[in-house]
Design a protein around this motif. Structure first.
Motif, PDB file in Angstrom:
ATOM      1  N   ASN A   1      56.112  29.094 -54.687  1.00 39.37           N
ATOM      2  CA  ASN A   1      56.521  27.871 -55.384  1.00 39.37           C
ATOM      3  C   ASN A   1      55.944  26.676 -54.621  1.00 39.37           C
ATOM      4  N   LEU A   2      56.079  25.494 -55.195  1.00 36.95           N
ATOM      5  CA  LEU A   2      55.506  24.289 -54.568  1.00 36.95           C
ATOM      6  C   LEU A   2      56.521  23.686 -53.589  1.00 36.95           C
ATOM      7  N   TRP A   3      56.967  24.535 -52.668  1.00 38.62           N
ATOM      8  CA  TRP A   3      58.110  24.094 -51.856  1.00 38.62           C
ATOM      9  C   TRP A   3      57.768  22.924 -50.951  1.00 38.62           C
ATOM     10  N   LYS A   4      56.503  22.806 -50.519  1.00 33.86           N
ATOM     11  CA  LYS A   4      56.198  21.757 -49.537  1.00 33.86           C
ATOM     12  C   LYS A   4      56.268  20.353 -50.135  1.00 33.86           C
ATOM     13  N   ALA A   5      56.099  20.287 -51.462  1.00 29.58           N
ATOM     14  CA  ALA A   5      56.136  18.970 -52.112  1.00 29.58           C
ATOM     15  C   ALA A   5      57.565  18.534 -52.429  1.00 29.58           C
ATOM     16  N   PHE A   6      58.490  19.471 -52.311  1.00 32.38           N
ATOM     17  CA  PHE A   6      59.897  19.176 -52.659  1.00 32.38           C
ATOM     18  C   PHE A   6      60.771  19.495 -51.451  1.00 32.38           C
ATOM     19  N   PRO A   7      61.182  18.465 -50.696  1.00 30.57           N
ATOM     20  CA  PRO A   7      61.922  18.710 -49.452  1.00 30.57           C
ATOM     21  C   PRO A   7      63.158  19.596 -49.625  1.00 30.57           C
ATOM     22  N   ASN A   8      63.783  19.576 -50.818  1.00 33.96           N
ATOM     23  CA  ASN A   8      64.993  20.399 -50.983  1.00 33.96           C
ATOM     24  C   ASN A   8      64.705  21.804 -51.501  1.00 33.96           C
ATOM     25  N   ALA A   9      63.451  22.078 -51.808  1.00 35.74           N
ATOM     26  CA  ALA A   9      63.133  23.404 -52.372  1.00 35.74           C
ATOM     27  C   ALA A   9      62.997  24.434 -51.256  1.00 35.74           C
ATOM     28  N   LYS A  10      63.491  25.630 -51.545  1.00 36.04           N
ATOM     29  CA  LYS A  10      63.388  26.725 -50.584  1.00 36.04           C
ATOM     30  C   LYS A  10      61.989  27.332 -50.693  1.00 36.04           C
ATOM     31  N   LYS A  11      61.394  27.689 -49.566  1.00 37.14           N
ATOM     32  CA  LYS A  11      60.089  28.361 -49.602  1.00 37.14           C
ATOM     33  C   LYS A  11      60.291  29.775 -50.154  1.00 37.14           C
ATOM     34  N   ARG A  12      59.568  30.086 -51.234  1.00 32.35           N
ATOM     35  CA  ARG A  12      59.761  31.416 -51.844  1.00 32.35           C
ATOM     36  C   ARG A  12      58.436  32.001 -52.282  1.00 32.35           C
ATOM     37  N   GLN A  13      58.232  33.257 -51.984  1.00 34.34           N
ATOM     38  CA  GLN A  13      57.084  33.954 -52.576  1.00 34.34           C
ATOM     39  C   GLN A  13      57.562  34.483 -53.921  1.00 34.34           C
ATOM     40  N   VAL A  14      57.028  33.931 -54.999  1.00 34.17           N
ATOM     41  CA  VAL A  14      57.586  34.229 -56.323  1.00 34.17           C
ATOM     42  C   VAL A  14      56.775  35.265 -57.094  1.00 34.17           C
ATOM     43  N   VAL A  15      55.577  35.573 -56.607  1.00 30.08           N
ATOM     44  CA  VAL A  15      54.833  36.690 -57.206  1.00 30.08           C
ATOM     45  C   VAL A  15      54.578  37.710 -56.100  1.00 30.08           C
ATOM     46  N   LYS A  16      55.047  38.927 -56.355  1.00 35.24           N
ATOM     47  CA  LYS A  16      54.900  40.001 -55.356  1.00 35.24           C
ATOM     48  C   LYS A  16      54.280  41.204 -56.055  1.00 35.24           C
ATOM     49  N   GLY A  17      54.868  42.368 -55.929  1.00 35.98           N
ATOM     50  CA  GLY A  17      54.409  43.548 -56.662  1.00 35.98           C
ATOM     51  C   GLY A  17      52.951  43.898 -56.371  1.00 35.98           C
ATOM     52  N   ILE A  18      52.245  44.318 -57.418  1.00 36.64           N
ATOM     53  CA  ILE A  18      50.871  44.821 -57.237  1.00 36.64           C
ATOM     54  C   ILE A  18      49.935  43.710 -56.749  1.00 36.64           C
TER      55      ILE A  18
END
Ligand SMILES: Cc1cc2nc3c(=O)[nH]c(=O)nc-3n(C[C@H](O)[C@H](O)[C@H](O)COP(=O)(O)OP(=O)(O)OC[C@H]3O[C@@H](n4cnc5c(N)ncnc54)[C@H](O)[C@@H]3O)c2cc1C
Length: 485
Positions: A96-113
């Motif tokens: 996700n664009l976590w660095k641009a949003f100070p309150n957003a949690k850093k998340r890997q949102v696409v995983k899998g294959i």
């Protein structure tokens, strides 16, 4: 000026293919026809046919085979990979664009294959890894770049290991309809012309060849410039960085793995307005974009040359003229780099794309069309098959609060055809929404869902529309797909 604005300025300055080359070369208008005699074709039977072994197609075929489906992958080039190995810079975006949003949690949102492919590339030193952006992170939070040649090999090996029957050098040329279902496809290779019958079909051709041949509804928005990218060798990444810094033009920066060492520059993006005027003008004339990523010392992996096609990407003669124009622009790009960029005095082209890279061909009409509001509003659906958190027009358009939106299963189901899914750049009619869904990592995520669903439907002998969502969801979760909204 953001990256998009800079590239569209370059395209405008580049002014498309020269008018003289666009004259008199449209398709042959003569009324003569030749009636092809009917032919008896050998038939191959399988569970799932995946047309197009590119960004989405590789993942689709892997997902299908891993569900136990006998899977045939038809790819016209000599290798899998598609536009992810030919067009872009970084793979947008696993996060996700976590660095641009100070309150957003850093998340890997696409995983899998998709992540598995990156892991395999990392083992052979063929990716930057997920390199955090330290400048320009209102555009993306991470830069994930790949060695394009190793990507072709690694994915080829993964497909074979998974038991996919990979048919390269094979062109899908037609589809056989049986009422509201597709019965088979017709493919041509040097081994001859053949019919391949299956229970489920997935169109991953980017341009929508299978869907169009099968009579699916589609539009041709023709709303992007096309491009060809070159890999440029014998250059100094460090000197290019210094040049951008000293011109006050450095806009994006990240460090990651390069030539086996961590902490190296892997992404640089220039602020076009601040580049020296002469350089900017010369680059503008040829639609040259100055974003670079690299996984190797002394190498710029992608320099893009954008161009307006005098027709549509489905018009052979328009494509031919554009291919020539882009090759001329590539040669000029090397001259521009040699002249204006320190460290590039002896640069040369190390890689070109074998064919024109398109950002959009046919848009296939599906059971649902993801809207701009869905994307920027962070909408999720009861039949989400993945979540995604990147928009190529950020910071102008971005997903609310640095979060994610969902891609629903219904957005992959070709309308009015029972057993056809589409994955990749062919979905989403709104240009602004497409600026999100067309990105590589989104296409890969769609591929995992499409391949999984196609295999489940083939096993159950059911229409794509009749697959219970709970079954698909369970299989995707087992396959490592992330769903947190
Ligand atoms: C110039 C450019 C720059 C881009 N930059 C970025 C970027 O920096 N980051 C990012 O994330 N995204 C970027 N994108 C977008 C992204 O790369 C594409 O949207 C995405 O890769 C498309 O994936 P796909 O699977 O739909 O198509 P593709 O990856 O193109 O796959 C289609 C495959 O189908 C095959 N095929 C086509 N027709 C047939 C047929 N009839 N028979 C058999 N095989 C066939 C093709 O050979 C190809 O392998 C860029 C795109 C372009 C064009």
């Amino acid at each position: 000026m953001n990256r998009r604005e800079f590239s569209s300025t370059m395209v405008m300055l580049g002014a498309g293919v020269h008018a003289a080359t666009a004259q008199g070369a449209s398709s042959d208008k003569s009324a003569a026809y030749y009636q092809e005699p009917a032919r008896k074709l050998p038939v191959k039977q399988c569970d799932v046919v995946v047309a197009g072994g590119g960004t989405a197609g590789v993942v689709t075929a892997l997902a299908s085979a891993r569900q136990g489906a006998k899977t045939v992958l038809i790819e016209k080039k000599g290798y899998p990979g598609g536009t992810v190995t030919e067009g872009g810079t970084a793979l947008h975006s696993f996060y996700n664009l976590w660095k641009a949003f100070p309150n957003a949690k850093k998340r890997q949102v696409v995983k899998g294959i998709a992540q598995e492919i990156i892991d395999r590339l990392a083992k052979v030193g063929a990716t930057t890894g997920h390199a955090e952006m330290t400048k320009g992170f209102n555009y993306d939070s991470m830069c994930t770049a790949i060695d394009t040649e190793m990507y072709k090999l690694v994915t080829f090996e993964m497909l074979v290991e998974s038991g996919v029957h990979v048919c390269v050098g094979t062109m899908l040329v037609d589809a056989i309809r049986d009422g509201s279902r597709i019965k088979g496809v017709i493919a041509e290779s040097r081994s001859g012309r053949e019919a391949i019958f299956a229970g489920s079909f997935v169109d991953c051709t980017a341009i929508g060849d299978l869907a169009a041949r099968a009579g699916a509804e589609y539009t041709e928005p023709n709303d992007y410039s096309v491009a060809n990218s070159i890999g440029v060798a014998n250059v100094s990444v460090e000197k290019y960085h210094e040049f951008l810094k000293s011109s006050g033009a450095l806009k994006e920066y990240s460090e990651g793995m390069r030539s086996g060492k961590p902490g190296k520059i892997v992404r640089l993006h220039a602020n076009g307005r601040k580049l020296p005027a002469e350089f900017r003008a010369a680059a503008g004339k040829i639609g040259m974009s100055v974003v670079i990523t690299t996984v190797h010392d002394d190498y710029f992996m992608f320099i893009k040359l954008n161009c307006r096609i005098p027709g549509k990407p489905t018009d052979r003669d328009a494509v031919t003229r554009t291919e020539l124009e882009l090759r001329k622009r590539q040669a000029k790009a090397i001259q521009v780099l040699r002249k204006f960029v320190p460290g590039c005095e002896k640069a040369f082209i190390a890689r070109t794309s074998p064919t024109l890279c398109i950002r959009r061909g046919r848009r296939i009409v599906c059971d649902y069309d993801i809207t701009h509001e869905d994307v920027i509003g962070g909408r999720h659906f009861a039949d989400d098959i993945m979540v995604y958190g990147f928009h190529d027009s950020a910071p102008r358009y971005q997903i609310a609060n640095g979060g994610t939106y969902g891609i629903p299963y219904k957005a992959l189901r070709a309308a009015k055809i029972d057993n056809l899914l589409v994955a990749g750049m062919m979905i989403t009619s709104d240009h602004r929404a497409h600026m999100s869904t067309r990105n590589t990592v989104c296409c890969m995520g769609q591929g995992q869902a499409a391949g999984t669903a196609a295999a489940l439907c083939a096993a159950k002998k059911c229409a794509m529309r009749d697959l219970p969502y709970t079954e698909l969801r369970k299989a995707l979760e087992t396959g490592g797909v992330y769903f947190e909204s």
